[in-house]
Design an enzyme around this catalytic site. Structure first.
Site, PDB file in Angstrom:
ATOM      1  N   ASN A 106       0.691  -1.115   0.044  1.00 43.28           N
ATOM      2  CA  ASN A 106      -0.151   0.213   0.033  1.00 43.28           C
ATOM      3  C   ASN A 106       0.917   1.305   0.014  1.00 43.28           C
ATOM      4  OD1 ASN A 106      -2.196  -1.563   0.109  1.00 43.28           O
ATOM      5  ND2 ASN A 106      -2.658  -1.302   2.273  1.00 43.28           N
ATOM      6  N   VAL A 107       0.319   2.051  -0.666  1.00 44.96           N
ATOM      7  CA  VAL A 107       1.094   3.400  -0.639  1.00 44.96           C
ATOM      8  C   VAL A 107       0.427   4.525   0.129  1.00 44.96           C
ATOM      9  CG1 VAL A 107       1.806   2.983  -3.232  1.00 44.96           C
ATOM     10  CG2 VAL A 107      -0.293   4.114  -2.832  1.00 44.96           C
ATOM     11  N   ASP A 108      -0.505   4.061   1.032  1.00 46.58           N
ATOM     12  CA  ASP A 108      -0.937   5.149   1.857  1.00 46.58           C
ATOM     13  C   ASP A 108      -0.177   4.833   3.377  1.00 46.58           C
ATOM     14  OD1 ASP A 108      -1.805   2.971   3.746  1.00 46.58           O
ATOM     15  OD2 ASP A 108      -3.548   2.753   2.448  1.00 46.58           O
ATOM     16  N   HIS A 125       5.977  -0.476  -2.584  1.00 50.11           N
ATOM     17  CA  HIS A 125       5.524   0.189  -3.724  1.00 50.11           C
ATOM     18  C   HIS A 125       5.473   1.508  -3.663  1.00 50.11           C
ATOM     19  CE1 HIS A 125       3.137  -3.796  -5.601  1.00 50.11           C
ATOM     20  NE2 HIS A 125       4.444  -3.697  -5.704  1.00 50.11           N
ATOM     21  N   CYS A 158      17.408  19.222 -10.691  1.00 55.95           N
ATOM     22  CA  CYS A 158      18.292  18.887 -11.761  1.00 55.95           C
ATOM     23  C   CYS A 158      17.290  19.241 -13.153  1.00 55.95           C
ATOM     24  CB  CYS A 158      18.139  17.247 -11.978  1.00 55.95           C
ATOM     25  SG  CYS A 158      16.830  16.605 -12.098  1.00 55.95           S
ATOM     26  N   GLY A 195      -5.622  -8.879   2.448  1.00 57.71           N
ATOM     27  CA  GLY A 195      -6.100  -8.194   1.520  1.00 57.71           C
ATOM     28  C   GLY A 195      -5.247  -7.892   0.373  1.00 57.71           C
ATOM     29  N   SER A 197      -4.639  -9.457  -4.000  1.00 56.16           N
ATOM     30  CA  SER A 197      -4.985 -10.530  -4.758  1.00 56.16           C
ATOM     31  C   SER A 197      -3.484 -11.248  -5.188  1.00 56.16           C
ATOM     32  CB  SER A 197      -5.483  -9.841  -6.103  1.00 56.16           C
ATOM     33  OG  SER A 197      -4.489  -8.783  -6.720  1.00 56.16           O
ATOM     34  N   PRO A 222     -11.764 -11.745   1.826  1.00 56.74           N
ATOM     35  CA  PRO A 222     -12.991 -12.218   1.424  1.00 56.74           C
ATOM     36  C   PRO A 222     -13.119 -13.013   0.136  1.00 56.74           C
ATOM     37  CG  PRO A 222     -13.291 -10.016   1.392  1.00 56.74           C
ATOM     38  CD  PRO A 222     -11.862 -10.161   1.792  1.00 56.74           C
TER      39      PRO A 222
HETATM   40  P1  OAD Z   1      -5.883  -5.867  -5.364  1.00 57.90           P
HETATM   41  O1  OAD Z   1      -6.876  -4.692  -5.502  1.00 57.90           O
HETATM   42  O2  OAD Z   1      -5.310  -6.582  -6.308  1.00 57.90           O
HETATM   43  O3  OAD Z   1      -6.373  -7.042  -4.206  1.00 57.90           O
HETATM   44  C1  OAD Z   1      -7.237  -6.460  -3.084  1.00 57.90           C
HETATM   45  C2  OAD Z   1      -7.478  -7.740  -2.423  1.00 57.90           C
HETATM   46  O4  OAD Z   1      -8.208  -7.288  -1.197  1.00 57.90           O
HETATM   47  C3  OAD Z   1      -8.549  -8.625  -3.214  1.00 57.90           C
HETATM   48  O5  OAD Z   1      -8.106  -9.802  -2.773  1.00 57.90           O
HETATM   49  C4  OAD Z   1      -9.821  -8.503  -2.283  1.00 57.90           C
HETATM   50  O6  OAD Z   1     -10.735  -9.599  -2.249  1.00 57.90           O
HETATM   51  C5  OAD Z   1      -9.385  -8.269  -1.016  1.00 57.90           C
HETATM   52  N1  OAD Z   1     -10.310  -7.144  -0.208  1.00 57.90           N
HETATM   53  C6  OAD Z   1     -11.144  -6.221  -0.448  1.00 57.90           C
HETATM   54  N2  OAD Z   1     -11.755  -6.005   0.755  1.00 57.90           N
HETATM   55  C7  OAD Z   1     -11.299  -6.344   1.489  1.00 57.90           C
HETATM   56  C8  OAD Z   1     -11.309  -6.255   3.097  1.00 57.90           C
HETATM   57  N3  OAD Z   1     -12.181  -5.401   3.796  1.00 57.90           N
HETATM   58  N4  OAD Z   1     -10.535  -6.972   4.157  1.00 57.90           N
HETATM   59  C9  OAD Z   1      -9.966  -7.979   3.436  1.00 57.90           C
HETATM   60  N5  OAD Z   1      -9.265  -7.993   2.070  1.00 57.90           N
HETATM   61  C10 OAD Z   1     -10.197  -7.178   1.250  1.00 57.90           C
HETATM   62  O7  OAD Z   1      -4.677  -4.886  -4.558  1.00 57.90           O
HETATM   63  P2  OAD Z   1      -3.286  -5.536  -4.389  1.00 57.90           P
HETATM   64  O8  OAD Z   1      -3.150  -6.935  -4.131  1.00 57.90           O
HETATM   65  O9  OAD Z   1      -2.657  -4.448  -3.207  1.00 57.90           O
HETATM   66  O10 OAD Z   1       0.490  -1.422  -7.343  1.00 57.90           O
HETATM   67  O11 OAD Z   1      -2.546  -5.029  -5.506  1.00 57.90           O
HETATM   68  C11 OAD Z   1      -1.198  -5.078  -5.707  1.00 57.90           C
HETATM   69  C12 OAD Z   1      -0.664  -3.919  -6.390  1.00 57.90           C
HETATM   70  O12 OAD Z   1      -1.355  -3.917  -7.620  1.00 57.90           O
HETATM   71  C13 OAD Z   1      -0.708  -2.682  -5.814  1.00 57.90           C
HETATM   72  O13 OAD Z   1       0.237  -2.321  -4.925  1.00 57.90           O
HETATM   73  C14 OAD Z   1      -0.866  -1.595  -7.020  1.00 57.90           C
HETATM   74  C15 OAD Z   1      -1.703  -2.272  -8.053  1.00 57.90           C
HETATM   75  O14 OAD Z   1      -1.077  -2.128  -9.199  1.00 57.90           O
HETATM   76  C16 OAD Z   1       1.040  -0.263  -7.284  1.00 57.90           C
HETATM   77  O15 OAD Z   1       0.738   0.589  -7.071  1.00 57.90           O
HETATM   78  C17 OAD Z   1       2.474  -0.457  -7.796  1.00 57.90           C
END
Ligand code: OAD
Length: 256
Positions: A106-108, A125, A158, A195, A197, A222
């Site tokens: 997460n970037v937050d 990230h 720069c 949380g 994917s 979930p």
């Molecule tokens: P994704 O959006 O790919 O996955 C989010 C996951 O969170 C999914 O598996 C959902 O089922 C789950 N989810 C949703 N609500 C939830 C909750 N309340 N509690 C628990 N899980 C929940 O996000 P990331 O895996 O973080 O890259 O994505 C990876 C990267 O892809 C990010 O860091 C970003 C993006 O492109 C950059 O910014 C470089």
């Protein structure tokens, strides 16, 4: 919080597993911050970012170089959405474990806002709260004001263009942080995956890396997804509900 009997049973299993662990780290993704109101990237719901926007245009060097103003405007829109956002119960539950390193995509900065010491958070990230110079040879980096972020501008050092300090597709992860995350995942008793994917590499490879080094894996999400498939215990639920129940009363330092 009441859970259905299947989830309650899995929670008991996960708590028993954690009670035997000393070296535990968390690996989180956008789902951790979903209950704070921030959009995820790939959820099937129509609010998720990559169901509305094209990552090749908005999250790649080629996209930025083709249309820097458009990319910066989009990040500034996201930044305004981050302004005033508060940590949720999942961030707070993780923050209750000061010995647990937080590896996050997460970037937050909601983990830090919840009280995790900044040196305990490994941001793979980058950070949406900062801009940096796009010139790889220049280290200029500044904090941005989320409510009123700057528009496109040149680096005062720069002259190259400033850009969000996030990692885009095709870019390397911050090397030192990535090395530390890999090293840590080779030494764990348990990796808590929350949380994500688990589809974006190399970060997602940390789960397999931990498993190869005999770590157990607990997944909270979930949707089963690529992370759930690698879980020893899969907890199908919202992080803000499941994590507080999972970590309640735990103090890793006092585990045998
Ligand atoms: P994704 O959006 O790919 O996955 C989010 C996951 O969170 C999914 O598996 C959902 O089922 C789950 N989810 C949703 N609500 C939830 C909750 N309340 N509690 C628990 N899980 C929940 O996000 P990331 O895996 O973080 O890259 O994505 C990876 C990267 O892809 C990010 O860091 C970003 C993006 O492109 C950059 O910014 C470089």
């Amino acid at each position: 919080m009441e859970f259905d009997s299947e989830l309650a049973g899995k929670l008991a299993q996960a708590r028993a597993l954690l009670a035997r662990c000393q070296r535990v780290a968390a690996f989180s993704g956008a789902g951790l911050s979903a209950e704070s109101g921030l959009s995820t990237f790939r959820d099937p719901d129509p609010d998720s970012l990559w169901s509305r926007f094209d990552p090749t245009e908005l999250a790649s060097v080629a996209g930025f170089e083709a249309n820097p103003e458009g990319v910066i405007d989009w990040y500034n829109w996201r930044r305004r959405a981050h302004a005033g956002v508060q940590p949720n119960a999942a961030h707070r539950a993780l923050a209750s474990q000061p010995r647990m390193i937080q590896i996050t995509q997460n970037v937050d900065n909601l983990l830090e806002q919840a009280g995790v010491a900044s040196q305990q958070v490994y941001h793979l990230h980058g950070s949406i709260l900062h801009d940096r110079c796009h010139n790889p040879g220049c280290t200029h980096r500044v904090a941005v004001e989320l409510e009123a972020p700057s528009t496109s501008r040149a680096c005062p050092r720069c002259g190259e263009r400033m850009r969000p300090a996030v990692v885009w597709f095709g870019e390397n992860l911050p090397q030192a942080t990535w090395n530390r995350a890999q090293h840590l995942c080779m030494q764990l008793d348990c990796l808590l995956v929350v949380g994500t994917s688990a589809t974006v590499y190399p970060a997602a490879g940390l789960i397999a890396l931990a498993r190869q080094h005999d770590s157990r894996v607990i997944v909270i999400d979930p949707s089963t997804g690529a992370a759930g498939e690698q879980a020893d215990v899969y907890l199908a639920g919202q992080a803000g509900e499941v994590l507080p129940a999972l970590l309640d009363g735990f103090d890793l330092a006092s585990n045998p």
